[in-house]
Design an enzyme around this catalytic site. Sequence first.
Site, PDB file in Angstrom:
ATOM      1  N   LEU A 101      25.702  20.369  31.006  1.00  0.00           N
ATOM      2  CA  LEU A 101      25.596  20.527  32.376  1.00  0.00           C
ATOM      3  C   LEU A 101      27.030  20.234  32.856  1.00  0.00           C
ATOM      4  O   LEU A 101      27.757  19.252  32.849  1.00  0.00           O
ATOM      5  CB  LEU A 101      24.693  19.500  33.160  1.00  0.00           C
ATOM      6  CG  LEU A 101      23.226  19.467  32.693  1.00  0.00           C
ATOM      7  CD1 LEU A 101      22.507  18.263  33.416  1.00  0.00           C
ATOM      8  CD2 LEU A 101      22.648  20.914  33.023  1.00  0.00           C
ATOM      9  N   ASP A 102      27.389  21.314  33.720  1.00  0.00           N
ATOM     10  CA  ASP A 102      28.738  21.425  34.368  1.00  0.00           C
ATOM     11  C   ASP A 102      28.200  21.044  35.749  1.00  0.00           C
ATOM     12  O   ASP A 102      27.528  21.646  36.456  1.00  0.00           O
ATOM     13  CB  ASP A 102      29.197  22.645  34.530  1.00  0.00           C
ATOM     14  CG  ASP A 102      29.605  22.865  32.873  1.00  0.00           C
ATOM     15  OD1 ASP A 102      30.348  22.317  32.260  1.00  0.00           O
ATOM     16  OD2 ASP A 102      29.720  24.364  32.497  1.00  0.00           O
ATOM     17  N   VAL A 103      28.892  19.788  36.346  1.00  0.00           N
ATOM     18  CA  VAL A 103      28.644  19.396  37.613  1.00  0.00           C
ATOM     19  C   VAL A 103      29.649  19.011  38.619  1.00  0.00           C
ATOM     20  O   VAL A 103      31.069  18.757  38.173  1.00  0.00           O
ATOM     21  CB  VAL A 103      28.128  17.856  37.205  1.00  0.00           C
ATOM     22  CG1 VAL A 103      27.435  17.309  38.430  1.00  0.00           C
ATOM     23  CG2 VAL A 103      26.953  18.129  36.399  1.00  0.00           C
TER      24      VAL A 103
END
Length: 234
Positions: A101-103
Amino acid sequence: MGDPINAVKIFNEKESDELMVLDIDATVDQAEPNYALIAKLAAECRMPLCYGGGITTPEQAAHIIGLGVEKVSVSAAALARPALLTEMAAAIGRQSVVAVLDVRKKTGLFSKGYEVCTHNAKQAHKIDLIELVQQLQAAGAGEIVINSIDRDGEMQGYDLDLARQVRSVVKVPLTVLGGAGSLAHIGELLKTCGVVGTAAGSLFVFKGPYRAVLINYPTAVQKDELCRAVLAGT
């Protein structure tokens, strides 16, 4: 930065713990995984290898595992269809399924919290981060990797608040990425979250204030000293 196969050879010599290779353009370009390159990477790599990029079916995941890769990661495809994780877990085993997950922090005067992005941070998704993490691990993810877009490449330390929030709900192995610029930053993350994976890119390929490209990795002695310092609370 140079040839990826050569980089793998150097990380072998450094006795790195694990290597994650991500084709960041495959999803954007709607391209199949580069199986020829993956096979070369797997043949050369003497450490656990995780590959991600362009994977949309359990058959693709099984093919990659068959090439000698230990883990397969997905991001955009898992957000679009969480059942893919269930199918992948059935095909290759949950321990080999990684959700990345890129957050980044939400922007705006009244915005709080974080948002999840895909397609090289060009698409933002209106879903609560914590709910998503819980959904993905329930669907079959055997590991969660959280990458802070805001900290990526900055080498100023991990986003400890982000790591703390995710760590509080994750029941599977968690790896945190984005911001590491020193072993001290890794120590800070371990003190904050306990037993988690500490991942880095820039820390292991740049050296010195001018960011010269020089692949490096902590020695076994340095890692032991770091762990002892964390356990001692120093």
